[in-house]
Scaffold this motif. Structure first.
Motif, PDB file in Angstrom:
ATOM      1  N   VAL A 169       0.837  -1.197   0.000  1.00 31.28           N
ATOM      2  CA  VAL A 169       0.000   0.000   0.000  1.00 31.28           C
ATOM      3  C   VAL A 169       0.870   1.244   0.000  1.00 31.28           C
ATOM      4  O   VAL A 169       2.035   1.224   0.404  1.00 31.28           O
ATOM      5  CB  VAL A 169      -0.951   0.019   1.219  1.00 31.28           C
ATOM      6  CG1 VAL A 169      -1.914  -1.153   1.153  1.00 31.28           C
ATOM      7  CG2 VAL A 169      -0.171   0.012   2.525  1.00 31.28           C
ATOM      8  N   ALA A 170       0.271   2.360  -0.436  1.00 32.49           N
ATOM      9  CA  ALA A 170       1.033   3.589  -0.637  1.00 32.49           C
ATOM     10  C   ALA A 170       1.198   4.399   0.636  1.00 32.49           C
ATOM     11  O   ALA A 170       2.083   5.262   0.699  1.00 32.49           O
ATOM     12  CB  ALA A 170       0.363   4.452  -1.713  1.00 32.49           C
ATOM     13  N   SER A 171       0.373   4.178   1.651  1.00 34.13           N
ATOM     14  CA  SER A 171       0.448   5.025   2.833  1.00 34.13           C
ATOM     15  C   SER A 171      -0.200   4.327   4.019  1.00 34.13           C
ATOM     16  O   SER A 171      -0.948   3.360   3.867  1.00 34.13           O
ATOM     17  CB  SER A 171      -0.254   6.366   2.582  1.00 34.13           C
ATOM     18  OG  SER A 171      -1.650   6.168   2.422  1.00 34.13           O
ATOM     19  N   MET A 172       0.078   4.875   5.209  1.00 32.13           N
ATOM     20  CA  MET A 172      -0.578   4.380   6.411  1.00 32.13           C
ATOM     21  C   MET A 172      -2.073   4.646   6.368  1.00 32.13           C
ATOM     22  O   MET A 172      -2.866   3.893   6.929  1.00 32.13           O
ATOM     23  CB  MET A 172       0.042   5.043   7.639  1.00 32.13           C
ATOM     24  CG  MET A 172       1.429   4.533   7.991  1.00 32.13           C
ATOM     25  SD  MET A 172       1.432   2.761   8.416  1.00 32.13           S
ATOM     26  CE  MET A 172       0.351   2.750   9.848  1.00 32.13           C
ATOM     27  N   GLU A 173      -2.464   5.740   5.715  1.00 33.64           N
ATOM     28  CA  GLU A 173      -3.880   6.058   5.609  1.00 33.64           C
ATOM     29  C   GLU A 173      -4.626   4.982   4.838  1.00 33.64           C
ATOM     30  O   GLU A 173      -5.722   4.557   5.228  1.00 33.64           O
ATOM     31  CB  GLU A 173      -4.065   7.409   4.933  1.00 33.64           C
ATOM     32  CG  GLU A 173      -5.496   7.827   4.744  1.00 33.64           C
ATOM     33  CD  GLU A 173      -6.237   8.046   6.054  1.00 33.64           C
ATOM     34  OE1 GLU A 173      -7.477   7.980   6.044  1.00 33.64           O
ATOM     35  OE2 GLU A 173      -5.577   8.262   7.085  1.00 33.64           O
ATOM     36  N   ILE A 174      -4.034   4.502   3.741  1.00 34.35           N
ATOM     37  CA  ILE A 174      -4.678   3.432   2.973  1.00 34.35           C
ATOM     38  C   ILE A 174      -4.735   2.156   3.799  1.00 34.35           C
ATOM     39  O   ILE A 174      -5.749   1.441   3.800  1.00 34.35           O
ATOM     40  CB  ILE A 174      -3.940   3.212   1.641  1.00 34.35           C
ATOM     41  CG1 ILE A 174      -4.112   4.436   0.737  1.00 34.35           C
ATOM     42  CG2 ILE A 174      -4.447   1.956   0.946  1.00 34.35           C
ATOM     43  CD1 ILE A 174      -3.410   4.329  -0.591  1.00 34.35           C
ATOM     44  N   THR A 176      -0.769  -9.120   5.796  1.00 34.50           N
ATOM     45  CA  THR A 176       0.393  -8.325   6.188  1.00 34.50           C
ATOM     46  C   THR A 176       0.505  -7.149   5.228  1.00 34.50           C
ATOM     47  O   THR A 176       0.405  -7.322   4.008  1.00 34.50           O
ATOM     48  CB  THR A 176       1.683  -9.163   6.136  1.00 34.50           C
ATOM     49  OG1 THR A 176       1.569 -10.268   7.038  1.00 34.50           O
ATOM     50  CG2 THR A 176       2.896  -8.318   6.524  1.00 34.50           C
ATOM     51  N   PHE A 177       0.720  -5.956   5.772  1.00 35.89           N
ATOM     52  CA  PHE A 177       0.821  -4.756   4.943  1.00 35.89           C
ATOM     53  C   PHE A 177       2.285  -4.386   4.740  1.00 35.89           C
ATOM     54  O   PHE A 177       3.087  -4.399   5.682  1.00 35.89           O
ATOM     55  CB  PHE A 177       0.084  -3.590   5.599  1.00 35.89           C
ATOM     56  CG  PHE A 177      -1.413  -3.729   5.571  1.00 35.89           C
ATOM     57  CD1 PHE A 177      -2.145  -3.296   4.466  1.00 35.89           C
ATOM     58  CD2 PHE A 177      -2.100  -4.301   6.641  1.00 35.89           C
ATOM     59  CE1 PHE A 177      -3.520  -3.428   4.431  1.00 35.89           C
ATOM     60  CE2 PHE A 177      -3.472  -4.436   6.612  1.00 35.89           C
ATOM     61  CZ  PHE A 177      -4.190  -4.002   5.506  1.00 35.89           C
ATOM     62  N   LEU A 178       2.620  -4.062   3.508  1.00 29.76           N
ATOM     63  CA  LEU A 178       3.943  -3.549   3.147  1.00 29.76           C
ATOM     64  C   LEU A 178       3.789  -2.131   2.621  1.00 29.76           C
ATOM     65  O   LEU A 178       2.775  -1.803   1.990  1.00 29.76           O
ATOM     66  CB  LEU A 178       4.596  -4.437   2.085  1.00 29.76           C
ATOM     67  CG  LEU A 178       4.721  -5.939   2.407  1.00 29.76           C
ATOM     68  CD1 LEU A 178       5.310  -6.681   1.216  1.00 29.76           C
ATOM     69  CD2 LEU A 178       5.574  -6.156   3.644  1.00 29.76           C
ATOM     70  N   HIS A 179       4.814  -1.286   2.846  1.00 30.15           N
ATOM     71  CA  HIS A 179       4.712   0.117   2.472  1.00 30.15           C
ATOM     72  C   HIS A 179       5.855   0.519   1.549  1.00 30.15           C
ATOM     73  O   HIS A 179       6.949  -0.054   1.597  1.00 30.15           O
ATOM     74  CB  HIS A 179       4.740   1.010   3.717  1.00 30.15           C
ATOM     75  CG  HIS A 179       3.553   0.835   4.605  1.00 30.15           C
ATOM     76  ND1 HIS A 179       2.412   1.579   4.480  1.00 30.15           N
ATOM     77  CD2 HIS A 179       3.322  -0.044   5.624  1.00 30.15           C
ATOM     78  CE1 HIS A 179       1.533   1.209   5.385  1.00 30.15           C
ATOM     79  NE2 HIS A 179       2.056   0.207   6.084  1.00 30.15           N
TER      80      HIS A 179
END
Length: 920
Positions: free
Chosen positions: A133-138, A196-199
């Motif tokens: 994802v592109a940001s913590m907000e997303i 799991t989220f990657l940034h």
């Protein structure tokens, strides 16, 4: 503004989520790899391109030596990978926009639907899915979606959805049931168990380590803002630095038509008095099937139940217009059951959403997070009809009783009674007697709840029951053991045909309108308005400009309206004729064709010196001849569509279109004289010079806008000498031209024409936004914006944008970009299989371009200028740049409260416009 935490409101589990901000405006020094900047996207040495795969349902599959990954996840794309025999990706790159904003069949489609990929990876591959994802907000927004779809509401009020007299012993403990299904292999699942989220880092790059095989390959993914936004995927060999590359647009292209969609038909579908049209009968992992969904017909009006994605397209191909659908029943918030509901809300007109308050709370939280809409605005786009368990809901003469089924998140089934016939829908339901008894033994189910689950209502005339993979679905064995008399009236859904044994006596629910399950019952007659007031009110209410008539006005219209019939092939209205009636299609089909306009006869010349008004009138009349109509366009009208708008215009205007019956047609006819008498001087398309519309009688107060500050609103220019038609203007606009005919007519009714002179200022930078403008004549420009500055969000026709870019490169004195690098126009990079060039600037099939576009030297007729979303926000935004007239102009002004009204009835159009500075 950060996303606020979920909070309780008056409905118990309903939450209020603050509006997600649109992309912030960029400063002149904020360059993100513009089209003319030679150093914006340096290319490393690459040896070979990766041959990516465009998936049928949308999304890009990128095979690499380090494992496959996918860009974007539209609904059911997992089926594309299964059908093609491709390894299922573990890594998915989420686009910046979580859902599709463009008008068309893909409007409102979630392109970040990770639920089923997460299920597949976790339950079948025993691994977590990785979302880039592109940001913590997303990530924050996707976590909200994940919570609601995988585990249901965090808190469930046990009293919220039940009639007070409903026995406590029979009520489900929804929190306990959902937690029971959240246990897998003895462990309680969490959000992080599945995802799991990657940034991306500050340079817009992330690295996927890959496997430890002999290739030693890993993947670098960069999010570049070149070409309006794209993902650059490099497969890198650790041993020798050998690279393979794919470049994919961040805009996820969705097909207008899918191979499994029914072909359009010319036949007219007559809805039954009572029956069910099956739109889908399979599940989320069947490559050949469509997820389950229906249209329940009651008294010839439709209620969609869990419509699958693209359900509105399926109905359109069957010639079922949106106006025939009164509501949507949402049984629960799994992606394969609610995606089509959100789509339906975004399409033309308001629908009624029918579900319990708990499920509605999940639905609102989920789609606020996906769309970025504030919850207040999202709720205004539809009507919510709450379901109360233990209370009968009555719709069009039918009685509906709802019950909570047994599922992993709150889910409702329903029984429908109409006359002597009845139907039951199980919805998603784990109907396994042994498992139900086991859940009672461990204390999950009460005695009363267990008893009600074991006594499923098999007595109905038609039974639509699901089956699937335990533990959250009904094993096919349960249905196979039913008596033969029940099997005869049972239609199995949520399974693939191959899952039903040949000798089981079971049958899968038949698909399509031609296979509609009809329960014969007599419907009340509808020959005369006096005998069908509800039907007539439906027709009147389907016309946007009459949507807010008072009860007194509606009563008068019922008394004055008459019915007219026309045989197939007859002419209903001739082009150029005088129009005195507004006609609404009650039944049948007609074609409307806009013909070339007749030249208006010139006014007799006055030998005296004409005053300014006379000259203005003559000039305006000749301008109207040039721009008046968009010849050649043709559309099909069915029930709920209307024509005769010329009867409501400020001056006598001949019919721009001819209308002919292509089947037997019945019309509800309202004369312009009667409309003026009932509604006064506010009847519709800006009658008189004040430019008021019928909805203004009572809508301003209900929207809480434009009331206190009515006297302070900014009035620009002067009233136009003649109100123009805007067909050709809309045809030039890359978004507005995709609106339906009804949307265009409503949009036109809300515009007020104003004349300004060269040099006049329309608005100043920093002023509070109170209106936006559509250019009808002349040119404007942002006077305080140089050609080297970049506007964050805009949309332009592809041909116009190419002209702008050519003009920038050739413009004398514009030799530098805002990042001060040298000018060197780069050729668009060809991506693997042409994906990036096909999506260049986010192109749509109609040529629309959504990106950070370079501002043109001037804005021409057909351009809509102003950020709609910022304007109607609770705290209105301000104008980013000063807008000034370069020549004498005519502007069509759309004020804040009118845009708010339009957005409520056409949220899909609003979402396509709301964050854009201009649309050309």
């Amino acid at each position: 503004m950060a996303l606020t935490s979920v909070r309780e409101d008056e409905c118990g589990s309903l939450s209020d989520i603050e509006q997600f901000p649109s992309s912030p405006p960029r400063s002149p020094d904020d360059c993100f790899g513009c089209e003319i900047c030679e150093e914006s996207d340096p290319l490393p040495v690459e040896n070979e391109k990766i041959n990516v795969i465009q998936l049928t349902r949308g999304g890009i599959y990128v095979p690499t030596l380090a494992g496959p990954l996918q860009i974007g996840i539209p609904p059911e794309t997992i089926k594309d990978s299964l059908a093609l025999g491709l390894p299922m990706p573990q890594y998915y790159v989420m686009p910046p926009d979580s859902f599709h904003r463009e008008l068309g069949s893909g409007l409102g489609i979630n392109v970040a639907e990770f639920e089923f990929p997460a299920y597949y990876n976790f339950f079948l591959r025993k691994r977590t899915i990785k979302l880039v994802v592109a940001s913590m907000e997303i990530e924050r927004r996707l976590r909200i979606v994940l919570q609601e779809t995988l585990f249901g509401p965090v808190k469930i009020d046990p009293y919220l959805d039940f009639k007070p007299s409903y026995p406590m012993e029979a009520r489900p403990d929804l929190s306990a049931e959902t937690q029971y299904f959240a246990v897998f292999d003895g462990e309680l699942l969490t959000l992080d168990s599945l995802v799991t989220f990657l940034h991306f880092d500050k340079e817009g790059k992330t690295v996927i380590p890959g496997t430890n095989d002999e290739s030693g390959a890993f993947i670098e993914i960069r999010h570049s803002r070149f070409n309006g936004g794209e993902f650059i995927i490099d497969e890198v060999n650790r041993m020798n630095g050998y690279r393979r590359r794919a470049v994919v647009s961040q805009f996820i292209d969705l097909p207008e038509v899918l191979p499994f969609h029914p072909a359009p038909t010319s036949s007219v579908f007559e809805p039954p008095s009572f029956g069910v049209t099956v739109l889908g009968n399979s599940h989320g992992f069947d490559p050949q099937g469509t997820t389950s969904g229906y249209v329940l017909w009651i008294n010839r009006r439709g209620y969609m139940i869990d419509p699958p994605p693209y359900a509105s397209v399926i109905l359109r191909n069957f010639n079922i217009r949106p106006s025939l659908i009164d509501g949507v029943i949402v049984t629960h918030c799994h992606a394969d059951h609610d995606a089509g509901a959100f789509q339906k809300i975004l399409f033309e007109g308001q629908v009624t959403v029918i579900t319990t308050r708990s499920i509605y709370g999940s639905f609102i939280r989920k789609y606020c997070a996906l769309s970025g809409l504030p919850s207040k605005l999202l709720r205004q786009t539809h009507r919510f009809l709450p379901v109360t368990i233990g209370e009968t809901l009555r719709l069009r003469g039918a009685s509906l009783n709802f019950f909570y089924s047994l599922h992993s998140i709150p889910c409702i089934g329903l029984e429908v009674y109409f006359g002597p016939k009845s139907i039951v829908f199980s919805a998603d339901h784990m109907n396994d007697p042994d498992k139900i008894k086991q859940m009672k033994e461990v204390g999950i189910l009460s005695e009363g709840r267990c008893e009600s689950l074991l006594n499923f209502p098999w007595h109905h005339d038609a039974i639509f029951h699901e089956a699937g993979v335990p533990p959250i679905h009904t094993p096919i064995k349960t249905l196979m053991e039913l008596p033969d008399d029940i099997k005869k009236k049972l239609y199995v859904v949520h399974v693939s045909p191959s899952s039903i044994p040949a000798d089981s006596g079971l049958k899968i629910a038949p698909l399509g309108v031609e296979s509609t399950v009809v329960l014969d019952i007599e419907a009340p007659p509808t020959k005369h308005i006096s005998d069908s007031a509800v039907d007539a009110l439906d027709l009147i209410g389907s016309v946007g400009i009459f949507g807010h008539c008072s009860l007194t006005q509606a009563r008068d219209l019922l008394e004055l309206g008459i019915r007219k019939t026309y045989k197939s092939g007859s002419t209903i209205q001739e082009s150029g004729a005088t129009v005195t009636e507004v006609c609404i299609i009650a039944s049948g089909r007609a074609t409307v064709k806009i013909n070339a306009p007749s030249k208006v006869a010139p006014s007799p010349r006055n030998h005296k010196s004409p005053n300014r008004g006379d000259l203005e009138s003559q000039r305006r009349r000749s301008w109207f001849d040039e721009w008046g109509t968009y010849a050649g366009s043709e559309d099909i009208l069915t029930r709920g569509d209307w024509f005769g708008e010329e009867a409501l215009m400020d001056l006598a205007t001949p019919a721009a279109a001819s209308v002919a019956a292509i089947s037997d047609v019945e019309l509800l006819v309202l004369s312009a004289t009667d409309l003026r008498w009932v509604i006064g001087d506010k009847a519709g398309l800006f009658i008189g010079s004040k430019g008021c519309s019928v909805w203004e009688n009572d809508v301003r107060g209900s929207l809480d806008i434009g009331v206190d500050n009515e006297d302070k609103r900014k009035i620009i220019g002067r009233s136009a000498a003649r109100r123009p038609r805007i067909d050709s203007l809309i045809a030039r606009n890359c978004i507005l031209r995709s609106m339906s005919r009804g949307q265009k007519l409503l949009f036109q009714s809300l515009l007020e024409p104003r004349d300004l002179d060269a040099g006049d200022i329309v608005w100043q930078r920093g002023e509070v936004m109170t209106f936006i403008v559509l250019i009808a004549r002349g040119t404007l420009h942002f006077s305080d914006l140089s050609m080297n500055e970049v506007i964050m969000d805009a949309a332009m026709d592809r041909a116009q944008e190419n002209k702008v870019l050519d003009g920038v490169v050739n413009l004398k004195g514009s030799g530098t970009c805002s990042c001060k690098s040298k000018v060197k126009r780069q050729k668009s990079k060809d991506a693997s299989n042409g994906i990036a060039s096909m999506h260049r600037m986010g192109f749509m099939a109609d040529g629309e371009s959504r990106r950070r576009v370079r501002c043109p030297l001037e804005f021409k007729p057909g351009t809509l200028i102003g950020r709609s979303g910022a304007m109607i926000n609770a705290e209105s935004g301000s104008y980013l740049f000063t807008l000034r007239c370069k020549t004498n102009v005519t502007l069509l002004v759309l004020e804040r409260d009118r845009m708010h009204y339009f957005s409520i009835y056409n949220p899909g159009v609003f979402l396509s416009l709301h964050d854009l500075v201009f649309i050309a």
